[in-house]
Design an enzyme around this catalytic site. Sequence first.
Site, short mmCIF file in Angstrom:
data_model
loop_
_atom_site.label_atom_id
_atom_site.label_comp_id
_atom_site.label_asym_id
_atom_site.label_seq_id
_atom_site.Cartn_x
_atom_site.Cartn_y
_atom_site.Cartn_z
N HIS A 77 19.86 -35.56 -9.20
CA HIS A 77 19.23 -35.89 -7.97
C HIS A 77 17.94 -35.75 -8.19
O HIS A 77 17.18 -35.85 -7.25
CB HIS A 77 19.88 -35.49 -6.76
CG HIS A 77 21.33 -35.63 -6.54
ND1 HIS A 77 21.63 -37.07 -6.20
CD2 HIS A 77 22.43 -35.02 -6.70
CE1 HIS A 77 23.00 -37.09 -6.07
NE2 HIS A 77 23.37 -35.90 -6.40
N CYS A 119 0.78 -1.03 0.05
CA CYS A 119 0.20 -0.03 -0.13
C CYS A 119 0.93 1.32 0.22
O CYS A 119 2.04 1.23 0.41
CB CYS A 119 -0.95 0.01 1.40
SG CYS A 119 -1.84 -1.32 1.43
N LYS A 170 14.03 -14.06 -11.52
CA LYS A 170 13.59 -12.89 -12.52
C LYS A 170 12.58 -13.09 -13.61
O LYS A 170 11.96 -12.69 -13.92
CB LYS A 170 14.81 -12.51 -13.23
CG LYS A 170 15.96 -11.62 -12.67
CD LYS A 170 15.19 -10.26 -11.88
CE LYS A 170 14.45 -10.39 -10.83
NZ LYS A 170 15.18 -9.99 -9.48
N ASN A 196 -1.85 1.96 6.14
CA ASN A 196 -0.80 0.82 5.40
C ASN A 196 -0.61 -0.06 6.67
O ASN A 196 -0.26 0.33 7.91
CB ASN A 196 0.48 1.32 5.11
CG ASN A 196 0.48 2.08 3.83
OD1 ASN A 196 -0.74 2.33 3.20
ND2 ASN A 196 1.58 2.64 3.10
N GLY A 197 -0.61 -1.39 6.68
CA GLY A 197 -0.45 -2.35 7.31
C GLY A 197 -1.51 -3.37 8.07
O GLY A 197 -2.65 -3.12 6.99
N GLU A 210 18.82 -16.77 -8.97
CA GLU A 210 18.36 -15.13 -9.49
C GLU A 210 17.60 -15.31 -10.62
O GLU A 210 17.00 -14.37 -11.02
CB GLU A 210 19.30 -14.37 -9.02
CG GLU A 210 19.23 -12.76 -9.38
CD GLU A 210 18.16 -11.95 -8.50
OE1 GLU A 210 17.52 -12.76 -7.52
OE2 GLU A 210 17.81 -10.97 -8.88
N TRP A 246 -3.06 -2.59 -1.28
CA TRP A 246 -2.76 -3.82 -1.63
C TRP A 246 -3.52 -4.74 -0.75
O TRP A 246 -3.14 -4.92 0.34
CB TRP A 246 -1.21 -4.19 -1.49
CG TRP A 246 -0.66 -5.32 -2.29
CD1 TRP A 246 -0.22 -5.85 -3.65
CD2 TRP A 246 -0.46 -6.68 -1.54
NE1 TRP A 246 0.18 -6.87 -3.58
CE2 TRP A 246 0.08 -7.49 -2.42
CE3 TRP A 246 -0.66 -7.11 -0.23
CZ2 TRP A 246 0.31 -8.99 -2.15
CZ3 TRP A 246 -0.39 -8.22 0.14
CH2 TRP A 246 0.23 -9.25 -0.86
N ARG A 259 5.18 0.13 -5.89
CA ARG A 259 4.91 -0.47 -4.64
C ARG A 259 4.14 -1.95 -4.83
O ARG A 259 4.20 -2.85 -4.07
CB ARG A 259 4.50 0.30 -3.29
CG ARG A 259 5.60 1.37 -3.21
CD ARG A 259 4.83 2.42 -2.18
NE ARG A 259 4.87 1.73 -0.84
CZ ARG A 259 5.65 1.70 -0.04
NH1 ARG A 259 6.77 2.35 0.03
NH2 ARG A 259 5.18 1.37 1.35
N GLU A 317 8.79 -14.22 -12.03
CA GLU A 317 8.08 -12.93 -11.37
C GLU A 317 7.77 -11.93 -12.55
O GLU A 317 6.67 -11.36 -12.58
CB GLU A 317 9.00 -12.23 -10.29
CG GLU A 317 10.18 -11.44 -10.81
CD GLU A 317 10.84 -10.78 -9.66
OE1 GLU A 317 10.25 -10.64 -8.65
OE2 GLU A 317 11.96 -10.96 -9.54
C1 F6R Z 1 12.81 -9.98 -6.62
C2 F6R Z 1 12.34 -9.01 -5.69
C3 F6R Z 1 11.86 -9.45 -4.11
C4 F6R Z 1 12.60 -8.89 -3.08
C5 F6R Z 1 12.40 -9.22 -1.81
C6 F6R Z 1 13.12 -8.55 -0.81
O1 F6R Z 1 13.08 -9.18 -7.82
O2 F6R Z 1 12.34 -7.75 -5.71
O3 F6R Z 1 12.32 -10.96 -4.15
O4 F6R Z 1 14.15 -9.02 -3.67
O5 F6R Z 1 11.09 -8.84 -1.63
O6 F6R Z 1 12.93 -7.04 -0.75
P1 F6R Z 1 13.99 -6.17 0.01
O7 F6R Z 1 15.41 -6.12 -0.79
O8 F6R Z 1 13.27 -4.78 -0.14
O9 F6R Z 1 13.99 -6.44 1.36
#
Ligand code: F6R
Length: 612
Positions: free
Chosen positions: A508, A2, A489, A100-101, A485, A74, A27, A492
Amino acid sequence: MCGIVAYVGYREAFPLILKGLKRLEYRGYDSSGVALLEGDKLNIYKKKGKVSDLESELAGKHLTATIGIGHTRWATHGEPNDVNAHPHYSNNRRLSIIHNGIIENYASIKQNLVKKGHVFLSDTDTEVLVHFIEDIQNETGDTLESAVKLALKEVFGAYAIVVMSADHPGQLIAARKGSPLVIGVGGDEFFFASDATPIVEYTKDVVYLDDYEVAVVKDGKLNIQNLDNTETIPYIQKLEMELETIEKGGYDHFMIKEIFEQPRSIADSMRGRLNAADAHLQLGGLNGYLDKLAAAERIVIVGCGTSWHAGLVAEYLFEELARINVEVEYASEFRYRNPVIRKNDIVIAISQSGETADTLAAIELAKSKGATIFGVCNVVGSSIARATHAGAYTHAGPEIGVASTKAFTAQVTVLTLIAIATAKRKGTINEEMYRQLLAELENVPQKVNEVFENASRIKEIAFIFTYARNFIYLGRGLNFPVALEGALKLKEISYIHAEGYPAAEMKHGPIALIDEDMPVVFLATKDSSYEKIVSNIQEVKARKGRVIAIVTEGDTLIPGMVDFVIEVPKVHEILTPLLSVIPLQLLSYYIAVMRGRNVDQPRNLAKSVTVE
Ligand code: F6R
C-alpha cells in the site's frame, strides 16, 4: 534528561559529585556544572559538553568543600552553553540552585523581578526560580526553607531542585514535583540524586521524595515537610541495586552488556513467579486484581517508544489468550484526548524508567476518570510505580544504555505472565496450553543464549550494511511490533533512517521504495503467517531488494530466496518476540559501532523523558 547530584557530609564533595554526574550521563545531557561552598563563598563551575570537559577544566584545582550540588543539563529553555548550564546563582550570589523539569510561568515571574532590579545572566527558567526564592526571603524575612516553600507554591510545572546557601553551611534544601529525587542517608552524610546510581556506592538506605515534599538537611539531620509545613517521617528503603549492575564490567558499551544480560534479566522477570514443573504462576502485584483483569471488557495500554512496542505485543497476547479487547495508545496522544474510560476498563502503563512525563500524565488522566491502573515498570520506587494502583516490576536491573534492550524483553516477559494468568483465571486457555506455555517460557533464557551463537554472523551482515542510508523492517502478527522495535533501535543509535511496517502494508505504499539499494529485514519465523511472509519476501526480491531474514532454525525454504539469514530457535508462536528481537538489537548495535556512533548516549536522546 537532566541529572542532579548533591552531597553534604565529611567527604570531599567535588570528586563524589563528579563521579555521580558520570553515573547519570546515560540520562542524556549537553552541559554540566557544580557549585561548592568554599569558606563562605559559593563558587560555581560549569561547562558545555561532557562531564569530562568540566573535569578537565577543573583539573589541578584544590576543591576541598564537603558540601556541593552538581547537575547535568538537557537544554529546554536556552541553548546548551556554559552560561545556561546549572547551577545558577541568585541575584546576590548567596544562593545557588540545580533544577530538573520546567517552570512554566517563569516569564511572568522574571518580568516582576526585572522591575525590582534583578539581573539575569542566562535564558533559563531555573535562574528565575532561585532569584524568586531570594526575593521572597528579602520581602518576608522568613527562613530559607519557608522562602523555598512559598516560591514553589507560586510556580507551575515540574521540578526537582536542590538549593544551597552561602549563609547556611551544612544545609541543603531539596524538593520535588513530577521529577524524581532520591535521598541517600549515610552515617553523617546525605546524598541527593535523580536516581540511585550515584548513591549506591555509599549507602543502600534511601528515601524517595514525594511530590510537594521539601527535604531539609541541617545539622546532620533530615527533615521532610510538605509545602504546608506538615511533617512526614522519612520512610527509609533498602536499595536492591548492586554496584556491578551499573558498571560496564569489561564490555565496550552498556548496550552490548545489556543485550547479553537478557538470559538473566528475562529469568529474573520470572523468578519467584513461575515454576513450570508445579504449573505455578503467581505475580504478587496481581493479588486482588486478577479477577478485575479477567472481568475487564477492555484493556487500554499506554506507553512511549519501546514500551509502546511492548504494549503492542501485549495486545496480541491478551486478545489471543484471554480474549480481551485491547487498545494500545501512545501516552502522549492519550493524555491530550478526552478518552472514553468505562467502569470495567483496566489501564496498563508500561515504562522502563517509571518517570516518562507523558506516561505519568496519561495515568493521572485515566485515574481521574475512575480507571484501575496497573503498572509494568523497571525502576523500583519510580513515580509511575507509585502512581499506579497495582503493578509488577520487570526486574531487568538498571538499564544504562539509552537504547532500550533488556527492558523490552523483560516487559514482554512480564506482560506474557500477566496474560497467561488472566487467561487461566478466565478459563480461555485449557490446562494443556497453560502448562505448555509455562514450560516454554522457562526455556526462553536458554534459547536467547542460542541466538547469541549467531553474533559473529550478525556482525558480518552489519559490516556489509554499515553505510546503508535506509532500512525497512517488515513483520506480521506478533512480529509486527518487533519490526517497529528493530527500526527504532537502528535509527536511534546509528542515525540511519529506518521504517517498520506490517509486511502486508508494504503493497500500500512502501513497496515504491524497494530497489537494489534498499535493505529489507523480514521477521519470517515459522508461525501462522509464514506462507504470507514468504509471498511478501518474493515481492521484495522481485524488485531486487536486499533481504535479511530472521528465520526459525531448520528453515530450508527462505534461505534459498534471500540474501542473508539469521536463525532463531523454535519457540511457541506466542513467545516469538522474545527471540526475534535479539538479532535486531545486535544488528543495530554492530552497525552503530561500525559507524563510530556514541552507542550509549546517542545525540539528542535522553534515557528518561521527564518533559512532555
Ligand atoms: C528506545 C527508548 C525510548 C523509551 C521511551 C519510553 O530505545 O529507550 O523509546 O522506550 O522513551 O521510556 P520509558 O520506558 O522509560 O517510559
